[in-house]
Design an enzyme around this catalytic site. Structure first.
Site, PDB file in Angstrom:
ATOM      1  N   ASN A  18       0.882  -1.165   0.000  1.00  0.00           N
ATOM      2  CA  ASN A  18       0.000   0.000   0.000  1.00  0.00           C
ATOM      3  C   ASN A  18       0.916   1.211   0.000  1.00  0.00           C
ATOM      4  O   ASN A  18       1.743   1.345   0.895  1.00  0.00           O
ATOM      5  CB  ASN A  18      -0.869  -0.041   1.272  1.00  0.00           C
ATOM      6  CG  ASN A  18      -1.682   1.225   1.463  1.00  0.00           C
ATOM      7  OD1 ASN A  18      -1.877   1.985   0.522  1.00  0.00           O
ATOM      8  ND2 ASN A  18      -2.162   1.430   2.680  1.00  0.00           N
TER       9      ASN A  18
ATOM     10  N   GLU B   3     -20.626  20.711   2.672  1.00  0.00           N
ATOM     11  CA  GLU B   3     -20.628  19.294   3.015  1.00  0.00           C
ATOM     12  C   GLU B   3     -21.782  18.557   2.314  1.00  0.00           C
ATOM     13  O   GLU B   3     -21.610  17.447   1.813  1.00  0.00           O
ATOM     14  CB  GLU B   3     -20.726  19.141   4.545  1.00  0.00           C
ATOM     15  CG  GLU B   3     -20.835  17.728   5.068  1.00  0.00           C
ATOM     16  CD  GLU B   3     -19.650  16.834   4.712  1.00  0.00           C
ATOM     17  OE1 GLU B   3     -18.657  17.324   4.173  1.00  0.00           O
ATOM     18  OE2 GLU B   3     -19.774  15.622   4.950  1.00  0.00           O
TER      19      GLU B   3
END
Ligand code: F6R
Length: 616
Positions: A100, A489
């Site tokens: 990763n 948001e």
């Protein structure tokens, strides 16, 4: 980004790894793969798409080995193909690797390895690192070092630039595994006759609560019974074994259709957990245990800078409003990704804050490190215990809302709003906020979970609205003051999970450009709470209505809109200013969620996204 899991133990590795991959899938879901060491060779199965595809493939040829690793990918180098999926096998068949992160100098490594006869089947940086480990492994054949694979990984990593969380195994050393991290999280799970390494706790809790959080620059050698941590420079590291406080059920969906739905409806409890034990005995202020900064030092702060990304940045913007309003101290908010490169001047007596649910977002971490490098104290608001942000900050506040699995942040966001409001109270009470105002404020915050419960009761009504608005291609979200960041948001939530183009704006700013978008095809979601500027908000709504724009109004109970102004009305409870952004978040979360479901979108795994962005 990318989920990794490795297992050395006494039970079959594949079922445990597949289960773990399902729990890690929210970290990336382009492709998945598993490698099991059995009968003296690696059996590797890789597939583009979800873990469910991999499971079908694995079922075709049973994997019985008790040592193995699995990976769920979020593509960086190389497209989404079976060949680019992890695990990667070195061309000499000796080493298998999952990774990763990003190896930045993989180009020069690859050139070198080609001259040594190594070959490549994928376009990934990971396969290059895998072959570099194999190259050192071959050179280590006669080495006196205790573990050849460990030595090879260490030598390869000394040449690696970039970030990594890796797990490697050698075909010659059954029952041994090597893992290392720099910039990508890795956690050890210590079981009974088995050891696990994974990118986060969710993959481990089914087996053990005992974990060790690896730090950057550490490398661990694991067998089923032992583990030994060293640094890349071969210094021994004494492990700190921590106990995870949440259970498997916390990371499961239960009766909900999606994690996002579960996490939206969990918010009353999440808020209770985030505030528990954090109010003073006299009920007039907040207390935080881990700030590591004295009240006196806090008193001397003249300015705050908050850095974060995405939803967490919106929480910072609301916190800015609260601190400026209730503590009267200037606050600046910045995109962490911009702050790290802009070299912006910071004032003396500035306290630097970062907010990050995962505690692993690379841009946020870089901003934290940059501020520390400049000599500033950095505090963090984060949800994940033991995360890199939590470890590197000078102090901070845990959100305590349990694992957030849905890629779209919901309960973590409202708990950040709560903590921001509590911070404003804490600082305000050191300055001009009176005892009785403090008591009112605390009472209001304590009431937040119930107000959120009441707002959630609107779910069926909001679902019905969502059905009517799911086919629009564009939407505006408009709010003022502390609800402007909630408008941002709302727009972010809608676009990330439903792929509808949405923008958030301060309501009055709309007429300086975005109003050009308004037509019968572009509805607007307006926040219109009671208060001094309600009439101004109503004027903005009239301007939209005059241009045939449809309006979804989110109002508080006392508000009466002129008849016919709004096409849809969602009513939320009246509440204290400090709590309003929390309560107002609920309808936009529900609206986005139900619209995405109506459009048949994969709500928990939106395209191109992944939870916890650990690459730049
Ligand atoms: C959106 C979302 C992202 C994250 C951002 C920061 O729903 O979840 O915008 O807020 O990637 O993540 P953390 O808070 O983990 O640093």
């Amino acid at each position: 980004m990318c989920g990794i899991i490795g297992y050395v133990g006494k039970q079959k590795a594949a079922p445990f790894i597949l289960e773990g991959l399902k729990r890690l899938e929210y970290r990336g879901y382009d492709s998945t793969g598993v490698a099991i060491l059995q009968n003296g060779a690696f059996s590797i199965v890789k597939k583009i798409g979800r873990v469910a595809n991999l499971e079908k493939e694995v079922a075709k040829a049973p994997l019985n080995g008790t040592f193995g690793m699995g990976h769920t990918r979020w593509a960086t180098h190389g497209g989404v193909t079976d060949a680019n999926a992890h695990p990667h096998l070195s061309s000499d068949g000796k080493i298998v690797l999952i990774h990763n992160g990003v190896i930045e100098n993989y180009g020069s490594m690859k050139k070198f390895l080609l001259t040594k006869g190594y070959t490549f089947e994928s376009e990934t940086d990971t396969e290059v690192l895998c072959n570099l480990i194999a190259y050192h492994y071959a050179k280590e054949a006669d080495s006196a070092e205790e573990n050849r694979c460990l030595a090879a990984v260490r030598k390869a990593l000394l040449h690696a630039e970039g970030t990594y969380g890796i797990v490697a195994m050698s075909v010659d050393l059954p029952g041994e595994m090597v893992a290392a991290r720099k910039g990508s999280p890795l956690i050890l799970g210590l079981g009974d006759g088995e050891n696990i390494v994974a990118s986060d706790v969710s993959a481990i809790v089914a087996r053990t609560q005992s974990v060790v959080y690896l730090k950057d620059g550490e490398i661990v050698h694991l067998t089923p019974k032992e583990f030994r941590i060293t640094t890349l420079d071969q210094e021994s590291v004494a492990p700190f074994v921590d106990q995870v406080t949440w259970s498997v059920a916390d990371a499961e969906m239960g009766t909900y259709a999606h994690f996002m739905e579960k996490e939206i409806f969990e918010q009353p409890i999440a808020l209770e957990n985030a505030m528990r034990g954090r109010f003073s005995e006299d009920g007039s202020t907040a207390n935080f245990g881990g700030l590591n900064i004295s009240a006196g030092e806090f008193r001397g702060i003249e300015r705050f800078t908050f850095c974060a990304c995405g939803t967490a940045l919106h929480a910072c913007m609301v916190t800015e409003h609260m601190i400026e309003r209730f503590a009267r101290i200037p606050v600046e908010c910045d995109y962490a990704s911009e702050f790290r490169y802009r070299n912006s001047p910071l004032f003396r007596n500035t306290l630097f804050f970062v907010m990050s649910q995962s505690g692993e977002t690379i841009d946020t971490l870089a901003a934290l490190r940059e501020a520390k490098r400049k000599g500033y104290k950095v505090l963090a608001v984060t949800n994940v215990v033991g995360s890199t942000v939590a470890r590197e900050a000078d102090g901070g506040i845990y959100q305590h809302v349990g694992p957030e699995i849905g890629v779209a942040s919901t309960k973590a966001f409202t708990s950040q709003l709560l903590i921001g409001a509590m911070l404003a109270l804490y600082i305000g009470r050191m300055r001009d906020l009176s005892f009785s105002d403090g008591v009112d404020y605390v009472r209001a915050l304590k009431g937040a979970p119930d107000l959120v419960r009441r707002a959630l009761e609107q779910a069926p009504h909001i679902q019905a609205i969502a059905r009517r608005y799911a086919r629009y291609a564009d939407m505006l979200f408009l709010g003022r003051l502390s609800l402007f960041p909630i408008a941002l948001e709302g727009a972010l939530k809608l676009k990330e999970i439903s792929y509808i183009h949405a923008e958030g704006y301060p309501a009055a700013e709309m007429k300086h450009g975005p109003i050009a978008l308004i037509s019968a095809d572009c509805p607007s979601v307006f926040f219109a709470p009671s208060g001094e500027i309600l009439n101004k908000i109503i004027s903005s709504m009239q301007e939209i209505k005059a241009r045939q724009g449809r309006i979804i109004a989110i109002i508080t109970e006392r508000v009466e809109l002129p008849a016919g102004l709004a096409d849809e009305i969602i009513v939320i409870p009246e509440c204290h200013e400090a709590v309003l952004p929390i309560v107002a978040s609920i309808p936009v979360q529900l609206l986005s969620y139900y619209i995405a479901v109506e459009r048949g979108c994969d709500v928990d795994k939106p395209r191109n996204l992944a939870k916890s962005v650990t690459v730049e």
